[in-house]
Design a protein around this motif. Structure first.
Motif, PDB file in Angstrom:
ATOM      1  N   PHE A   1     -26.557  11.723  56.801  1.00 40.53           N
ATOM      2  CA  PHE A   1     -28.002  11.157  57.449  1.00 40.53           C
ATOM      3  C   PHE A   1     -29.264  11.964  56.544  1.00 40.53           C
ATOM      4  N   GLY A   2     -28.943  13.032  55.821  1.00 45.13           N
ATOM      5  CA  GLY A   2     -29.942  13.658  55.036  1.00 45.13           C
ATOM      6  C   GLY A   2     -30.273  12.646  53.729  1.00 45.13           C
TER       7      GLY A   2
ATOM      8  N   SER B   1     -34.182   8.706  51.526  1.00 45.68           N
ATOM      9  CA  SER B   1     -34.365   7.394  50.665  1.00 45.68           C
ATOM     10  C   SER B   1     -35.638   7.063  51.180  1.00 45.68           C
ATOM     11  N   GLY B   2     -36.542   7.489  52.259  1.00 42.88           N
ATOM     12  CA  GLY B   2     -37.786   6.981  52.571  1.00 42.88           C
ATOM     13  C   GLY B   2     -38.943   8.204  52.105  1.00 42.88           C
TER      14      GLY B   2
ATOM     15  N   THR C   1     -46.193   3.277  49.039  1.00 42.93           N
ATOM     16  CA  THR C   1     -45.587   3.280  50.443  1.00 42.93           C
ATOM     17  C   THR C   1     -44.216   3.032  50.488  1.00 42.93           C
ATOM     18  N   VAL C   2     -43.436   3.942  51.202  1.00 45.05           N
ATOM     19  CA  VAL C   2     -41.801   3.854  50.735  1.00 45.05           C
ATOM     20  C   VAL C   2     -41.495   3.828  52.343  1.00 45.05           C
TER      21      VAL C   2
ATOM     22  N   SER D   1     -32.109   0.845  55.183  1.00 47.45           N
ATOM     23  CA  SER D   1     -31.121   0.312  56.120  1.00 47.45           C
ATOM     24  C   SER D   1     -30.101   1.275  56.668  1.00 47.45           C
ATOM     25  N   LEU D   2     -30.121   1.648  57.935  1.00 48.93           N
ATOM     26  CA  LEU D   2     -28.947   2.457  58.190  1.00 48.93           C
ATOM     27  C   LEU D   2     -27.624   2.083  58.299  1.00 48.93           C
TER      28      LEU D   2
END
Length: 138
Positions: free
Chosen positions: A46-47, A52-53, A61-62, A66-67
Motif C-alpha cells: 500500500f506504500g 503512485s500518486g 496533476t497526478v 487503480s487499487l
C-alpha cells in the motif's frame, strides 16, 4: 500362588489420542515473526500504491493508480496467511494458528473494503470522467 496379572490401565498420553504440540516459545516466536513479515508486506504494497500518486512537480496533476492490482497482491498475502495457519495447525502450534487466522481476517476485511472503494471510484469515473481523482480530469 500365581495371581492373574491385570491389563494396564488406560493411558491417555499414548496412542491415537495424543496430539504433539509445538514448543510454546517457538510457537509464539513464529506467530509474531509471521505477523511482522505480513505487516511489512502490506505496508510495502500500500506504500507503493500511495507513492503512485505522489509527484514533486507542482505543475503536474497526478492521480493514484487503480487499487485492483494492489488488492490482488494483498490477497496473495492473505492466502499465504491461511496456508501458514493450516501448516501450524498440523504442527500443533496454537498461537501461530490464532495469529494467522486474525491476520487472514484482517486482510480479507482490507481487500473487500478496498474493492468496494475502488468499485465506487470506477463507477464515479465512468459516470463523470471529469470528477476529482479520475485520469481524465485536469
Amino acid at each position: 500362588m500365581n495371581l492373574p496379572v491385570a491389563p494396564p490401565a488406560f493411558d491417555a498420553t499414548t496412542g491415537l489420542g495424543q496430539r504433539p504440540r509445538a514448543d510454546r516459545g517457538a510457537d509464539i516466536g513464529a506467530g509474531c515473526g509471521l505477523v511482522f513479515l505480513e505487516l511489512i508486506a502490506l505496508a510495502v504494497i500500500f506504500g507503493l500504491w500511495f507513492l503512485s500518486g505522489f509527484n514533486l512537480d507542482p505543475g503536474k496533476t497526478v492521480t493514484t493508480d487503480s487499487l485492483w492490482n494492489y488488492l490482488a497482491a494483498a490477497g496473495g498475502v492473505g492466502v499465504l496467511a491461511i496456508a501458514a495457519a493450516a501448516i501450524a495447525s498440523r504442527a500443533g502450534a496454537v498461537v501461530t494458528v490464532a495469529t494467522q487466522a486474525i491476520m487472514a481476517a484482517l486482510i480479507c476485511f482490507i481487500v473487500f473494503g478496498g474493492a468496494a472503494a475502488q468499485s465506487h471510484q470506477d463507477r464515479l469515473c465512468r459516470d463523470m470522467p471529469s470528477a476529482a481523482g479520475c485520469k481524465g480530469s485536469s
